[in-house]
Design a protein around this motif. Structure first.
Motif, mmCIF file in Angstrom:
data_model
loop_
_atom_site.group_PDB
_atom_site.id
_atom_site.type_symbol
_atom_site.label_atom_id
_atom_site.label_comp_id
_atom_site.label_asym_id
_atom_site.label_seq_id
_atom_site.Cartn_x
_atom_site.Cartn_y
_atom_site.Cartn_z
ATOM 1 N N PRO A 1 40.973 -32.909 0.183
ATOM 2 C CA PRO A 1 41.745 -31.971 0.333
ATOM 3 C C PRO A 1 41.284 -30.431 0.529
ATOM 4 O O PRO A 1 41.993 -29.453 0.525
ATOM 5 C CB PRO A 1 42.143 -31.976 -1.408
ATOM 6 N N LEU A 2 39.838 -30.400 0.940
ATOM 7 C CA LEU A 2 39.438 -29.056 1.101
ATOM 8 C C LEU A 2 38.835 -29.126 2.517
ATOM 9 O O LEU A 2 38.066 -28.143 2.762
ATOM 10 C CB LEU A 2 38.166 -28.815 -0.030
ATOM 11 N N LYS A 3 39.245 -29.950 3.376
ATOM 12 C CA LYS A 3 38.739 -29.829 4.778
ATOM 13 C C LYS A 3 39.095 -28.555 5.476
ATOM 14 O O LYS A 3 38.013 -28.314 6.332
ATOM 15 C CB LYS A 3 39.359 -31.215 5.762
ATOM 16 N N HIS A 4 40.065 -28.016 5.337
ATOM 17 C CA HIS A 4 40.144 -26.614 5.956
ATOM 18 C C HIS A 4 39.562 -25.551 5.669
ATOM 19 O O HIS A 4 39.357 -24.521 6.332
ATOM 20 C CB HIS A 4 41.904 -26.374 5.767
ATOM 21 N N ILE A 5 39.044 -25.428 4.513
ATOM 22 C CA ILE A 5 38.229 -24.514 3.976
ATOM 23 C C ILE A 5 36.566 -24.774 3.701
ATOM 24 O O ILE A 5 35.376 -23.963 3.280
ATOM 25 C CB ILE A 5 38.418 -23.918 2.547
ATOM 26 N N LYS B 1 43.295 -28.331 -6.739
ATOM 27 C CA LYS B 1 43.283 -29.471 -5.621
ATOM 28 C C LYS B 1 42.542 -30.652 -6.176
ATOM 29 O O LYS B 1 42.719 -31.616 -5.671
ATOM 30 C CB LYS B 1 42.842 -28.728 -4.514
ATOM 31 N N LEU B 2 41.426 -30.292 -7.201
ATOM 32 C CA LEU B 2 40.525 -31.251 -7.385
ATOM 33 C C LEU B 2 41.027 -31.815 -8.907
ATOM 34 O O LEU B 2 40.103 -32.603 -9.331
ATOM 35 C CB LEU B 2 39.129 -30.868 -7.416
ATOM 36 N N ALA B 3 42.105 -31.576 -9.488
ATOM 37 C CA ALA B 3 42.454 -31.999 -10.753
ATOM 38 C C ALA B 3 42.445 -33.568 -10.942
ATOM 39 O O ALA B 3 41.726 -34.045 -12.061
ATOM 40 C CB ALA B 3 43.724 -31.288 -11.445
ATOM 41 N N THR B 4 43.099 -34.092 -10.021
ATOM 42 C CA THR B 4 43.083 -35.546 -10.038
ATOM 43 C C THR B 4 41.928 -36.072 -10.210
ATOM 44 O O THR B 4 41.690 -37.163 -10.740
ATOM 45 C CB THR B 4 44.122 -35.959 -8.867
ATOM 46 N N GLU C 1 38.238 -19.874 -6.977
ATOM 47 C CA GLU C 1 37.828 -21.229 -7.920
ATOM 48 C C GLU C 1 38.935 -21.881 -8.696
ATOM 49 O O GLU C 1 38.950 -23.001 -8.449
ATOM 50 C CB GLU C 1 36.812 -20.566 -8.984
ATOM 51 N N SER C 2 39.894 -21.248 -8.866
ATOM 52 C CA SER C 2 41.122 -21.847 -9.670
ATOM 53 C C SER C 2 41.923 -22.614 -8.865
ATOM 54 O O SER C 2 42.475 -23.680 -9.098
ATOM 55 C CB SER C 2 41.706 -20.638 -10.448
ATOM 56 N N MET C 3 41.959 -21.995 -7.620
ATOM 57 C CA MET C 3 42.959 -22.894 -6.576
ATOM 58 C C MET C 3 42.120 -24.140 -6.128
ATOM 59 O O MET C 3 42.672 -25.037 -6.138
ATOM 60 C CB MET C 3 43.329 -21.811 -5.327
ATOM 61 N N VAL C 4 40.860 -23.888 -6.081
ATOM 62 C CA VAL C 4 40.233 -25.303 -5.831
ATOM 63 C C VAL C 4 40.200 -26.229 -6.606
ATOM 64 O O VAL C 4 40.332 -27.468 -6.554
ATOM 65 C CB VAL C 4 38.580 -24.715 -5.313
#
Length: 428
Positions: free
Chosen positions: A257-261, A206-209, A200-203
């Motif tokens: 940014p999450l396409k690969h997962i 990637k979505l902070a912006t 969750e933290s890594m996701v």
């Protein structure tokens, strides 16, 4: 349109002591949210008159819709109905329509050969001031009351039985149409993205912006699970076209940014996704489970129409079963051990043959709390997925308790199979 808040009060000692799990609140929250009404508070109370009364008083301070479940049965500990009579200063009167329905249930549905008991008949006695909500599946009718809060605003109190399948039918068929007609509600749009394999933290990094750019009426929620993170964008407003355009734009930014997962652009579970893939390919699968003890097969067969793509499962918990049922080589078990890549591969091959399947999935590992092999600590797991042409494997090193190790292994294995099925489908 102003925001309408709701409170859910669940009644029953069995809920407080953990004897019964409250699934009603989750269903109510989901259904109300679809109607643009937000559950702000959830309260559980026991079968105590004063506690229920105080909960009603308290929730009227926060919500204009209060939904109560439980305490409507025919036994002495079911006190909700007489309490509501006192609370709304009314009296019990016999409702002949409800009584006729109770007769119908006992004679035509339950096939009872004895007369109704007095307790059964009393289920038709309802507060005179309420609007009756028909209970298609049971004898405890739902009730709709109208009152006011201290600000003079109208408050709706709805009481329904605690039996989930009865409550759900009343809520969807009887209560919700009245609620939406009474309150209206904002347009609410949800968009969900399901990911697997990143914490969750890594996701969130990637979505902070994206999160910093969201307007106040669009919210991003993180729903983490075992190896999964579901992301839910929720937008609310009164202009559907404008809201849909904005939600679509932000959803595309969410996906990029999450396409690969990403495993699904909805909240489907892994077992649902695999079922859809196999049905599309018109293929069948089987499982060979050791450390997961049939949990994967349970997940798959918990879905309707799973027989269209699932042939069967072998729970080969000890070495003899692995040899006799799946044909795992005795020498492999002796030299490599049950928890090994070679054993997992042979379990897949055996399941393919035994169940005449197109795909198979295998698990073998040490779930804990202890291991009898110093070289293979608790959490050492091998999973394998494949068909008759090719088998892929993956080693897991988990660090959880026994139950979480089982659940994590099952999801990791299902995801391995998902990727394999997608890859094979592209080669056809």
């Amino acid at each position: 349109m102003s925001e309408i808040n709701a409170s859910v009060i669940t009644i029953g000692d069995e809920l407080l002591i953990g004897q019964t799990i409250d699934t009603n609140s989750a269903f109510i929250g989901q259904e109300l949210n679809k109607a643009g009404i937000w559950v702000k508070r959830r309260v559980a109370v026991g079968d105590v008159y004063s506690d229920i009364w105080n909960a009603l008083d308290e929730e009227k301070k926060y919500s204009r819709l209060i939904i109560i479940t439980g305490g409507l049965g025919p036994t002495a500990d079911d006190i909700t109905k007489p309490l509501l009579c006192d609370y709304f200063n009314t009296r019990l009167v016999r409702n002949e329509t409800v009584l006729a329905h109770i007769h119908h249930l006992f004679v035509n549905v339950y096939k009872r050969k004895v007369a109704l008991s007095e307790a059964n008949i009393r289920q038709a006695d309802l507060p005179e001031s309420c609007t009756v909500l028909h209970n298609e599946h049971g004898s405890a009718a739902g009730m709709w009351f109208e009152t006011e809060n201290r600000n003079g605003e109208k408050v709706i109190v709805i009481s329904m039985p605690g039996v989930p399948y009865e409550m759900k039918k009343i809520l969807v068929n009887e209560a919700l149409p009245r609620i939406t007609a009474y309150f209206g509600g904002d347009i609410v749009i949800h968009k969900v993205l399901s990911t697997f394999g990143m914490g969750e933290s890594m996701v969130a990094e990637k979505l902070a912006t994206l999160e910093s750019q969201l307007p106040s009426y669009i919210k991003l929620a993180y729903l983490p699970g075992y190896g999964m993170v579901k992301l839910r964008l929720t937008g609310r407003g009164n202009d559907r076209i404008q809201l849909e355009e904005e939600m679509s734009r932000f959803y595309q930014q969410l996906k990029a940014p999450l396409k690969h997962i990403t495993i699904a652009e909805n909240d489907d579970t892994l077992e649902m996704i695999i079922g859809q893939l196999l049905q599309k390919q018109q293929k069948k699968m089987a499982t060979a489970e050791s450390c997961t003890g049939g949990y994967i097969a349970h997940l798959i067969t918990s879905l309707p129409k799973s027989s269209s793509h699932f042939n069967g499962s072998a729970v080969t918990y000890n070495n003899k079963a692995k040899e006799n049922i799946l044909g795992v080589n005795h020498e492999t078990l002796e030299t490599q051990g049950a928890v090994s890549e070679e054993t997992a591969i042979q379990m897949v091959a055996g399941a393919l043959e035994r169940f005449d399947a197109d795909y198979a999935l295998a698990t073998t590992g040490i779930m804990g709390p202890a291991s009898d092999n110093d070289e293979k600590p608790v959490g050492t797991v091998w999973i394998a997925a494949g068909n008759r042409q090719h088998i892929v494997t993956k080693q897991l090193n988990l660090g959880y308790d026994r139950q979480r190790n089982i659940q994590s292994t099952a999801l990791q294995a299902l995801n391995l199979l998902r990727k394999f099925v997608i890859d094979q489908g592209g080669k056809e």
